[in-house]
Design a protein around this motif. Structure first.
Motif, short mmCIF file in Angstrom:
data_model
loop_
_atom_site.label_atom_id
_atom_site.label_comp_id
_atom_site.label_asym_id
_atom_site.label_seq_id
_atom_site.Cartn_x
_atom_site.Cartn_y
_atom_site.Cartn_z
N SER A 68 0.65 -1.29 -0.25
CA SER A 68 0.45 0.03 -0.05
C SER A 68 0.62 1.32 0.81
O SER A 68 0.65 2.59 -0.54
CB SER A 68 -1.17 0.04 1.26
OG SER A 68 -1.76 -1.35 0.74
N ARG A 72 0.71 4.17 -2.99
CA ARG A 72 0.67 5.36 -2.98
C ARG A 72 1.63 6.61 -3.23
O ARG A 72 1.64 7.39 -3.80
CB ARG A 72 0.09 5.45 -0.95
CG ARG A 72 -1.20 4.97 -0.69
CD ARG A 72 -1.38 5.83 0.76
NE ARG A 72 -0.27 5.27 1.03
CZ ARG A 72 0.06 4.83 2.60
NH1 ARG A 72 -0.97 3.56 2.46
NH2 ARG A 72 0.65 3.86 2.90
N GLN A 76 1.65 9.16 -6.37
CA GLN A 76 2.36 10.08 -5.60
C GLN A 76 3.11 10.78 -7.11
O GLN A 76 3.47 11.81 -7.45
CB GLN A 76 2.64 10.61 -4.10
CG GLN A 76 3.26 12.16 -4.56
CD GLN A 76 1.27 13.13 -4.41
OE1 GLN A 76 0.56 12.67 -3.90
NE2 GLN A 76 1.89 14.28 -4.41
#
Length: 387
Positions: A68, A72, A76
């Motif tokens: 995870s 992320r 980004q």
């Protein structure tokens, strides 16, 4: 729209080109940004679905928490890459637009150079140089026909002015003889009938005054119509010429209690002695006529480079600023009733300007207030036009 009309043609082309290029760049930037972001977003799905399909390959496994965090961070990075891509696209759009506008301004300036030259040539055209002024016909195809048309128009205008001068000269010449006969008859009648009643005497004197005025008008018209044919090859000593004029006008000055002054250098020029005499005589005579009793007239002259500068200053009533150009027009009068009382016909200053221009010079009202008027005359020493 009104502001657009005030802009020069070069700036209009520049702005329209910049707007066109900016619109094109914006549309291209939006399409590229859309295509780039879609491709970047597909990387997320590629990472999620990536599988080599070979069970023998060693795999590195992450637990759910690490996976995870990785996703992320990757998302980004993709978002930041899209933002940087968008900023660079807009910066490139602005730079390309400004650079294109600068290039368009330079290119349009070069393209419009014949038009600017055409405009400068037409600004120098007046009724005195119609025959000598010709626009360059060896130019861009867009302006060649325009130059030819303007040159033909100048020929027609020159012919029209010549016909006008000839008509004025012929009419004045035909009027001179009957006016001379009328003047002679009136003078003989006055001499032979000295005992006539007061009313008849007043009527005859009125007729004599009017005939004198018409004779003066005819003489001036003849002078103006024959200016072009007068030789302008005399070597003129201006200081003695001014002395002669002041001497000739001394009687008039004494009648009005006007003091005459001069401050003149010893200057020589090439031109028509007769015409230059008339130019200076008219200006000085006007300075005396339209002066206050007890006033003064000052004539000053100096040489500057290849020009002679003359100033005729009086202490009269002055000339309003709005009339300082109009007074050189034929038959124009600032104060019509006063001018007629002085015996003028309204052509004196028009003749002055004609003579000045004919010698390649100029005349203007340099100053004019309630304390007086100063006329400034510039004449080239060689009698030809100077730039």
């Amino acid at each position: 729209m009104k502001r657009m009309k005030r802009l020069s043609f070069q700036w209009r082309i520049t702005l329209l080109t910049a707007i066109l290029i900016a619109g094109t760049c914006i549309c291209l930037n939006l399409l590229l940004y859309r295509s780039g972001t879609v491709s970047m977003d597909s990387l997320n799905g590629f990472v999620m679905k990536y599988d080599t399909g070979n069970s023998d390959v060693v795999k590195i496994e992450f637990d759910d928490q690490q996976m995870s965090a990785f996703l992320r961070q990757f998302s980004q990075e993709v978002y930041d890459a899209k933002a940087a891509f968008g900023k660079k696209g807009w910066c490139i759009t602005a730079i390309v637009t400004l650079l294109s506008a600068a290039i368009a301004y330079f290119v349009s300036g070069r393209a419009l150079k014949p038009l600017k030259k055409f405009s400068q040539q037409t600004e120098n055209i007046d009724q005195d140089n119609l025959t000598s002024t010709r626009l360059d016909e060896n130019t861009a195809a867009e302006f060649q026909q325009l130059s030819c048309s303007v040159n033909h128009m100048l020929d027609r205008l020159a012919l029209s002015f010549d016909l006008q001068r000839q008509f004025a000269g012929n009419a004045a010449h035909e009027l001179r003889t009957p006016l001379a006969m009328m003047q002679t008859k009136l003078e003989l009648f006055t001499e032979e009938h000295s005992n006539v009643d007061a009313e008849t005497s007043k009527l005859v004197q009125f007729q004599i005054d009017q005939v004198d005025r018409l004779t003066s008008l005819v003489r001036t018209l003849l002078e103006m119509s024959n200016l072009q044919s007068v030789s302008r090859s005399d070597e003129i000593e201006l200081a003695p010429l001014i002395d002669e004029i002041l001497t000739d006008l001394t009687t008039l000055a004494e009648q009005k209690n006007i003091t005459l002054h001069q401050n003149c250098e010893d200057v020589h020029m090439i031109g028509s002695d007769t015409l230059i005499y008339r130019l200076l005589f008219n200006l000085i005579e006007n300075a005396i006529k339209y002066n206050h009793s007890g006033g003064s007239v000052t004539v000053s002259m100096q040489q500057e480079n290849q020009q002679v500068l003359l100033h005729i200053a009086d202490t009269g009533c002055g000339i309003p600023e709005e009339y300082r150009e109009s007074i050189f027009q034929p038959f124009f009068r600032v104060d019509k009733s006063r001018s007629r009382q002085m015996g003028g016909v309204g052509l004196g200053l028009a003749l002055v300007r004609e003579i000045a221009v004919l010698h390649g010079g100029s005349v203007c009202v340099e100053s004019g207030s309630k304390d007086g008027t100063t006329f400034a005359v510039k004449l080239p020493l060689n009698g030809e036009k100077t730039e």
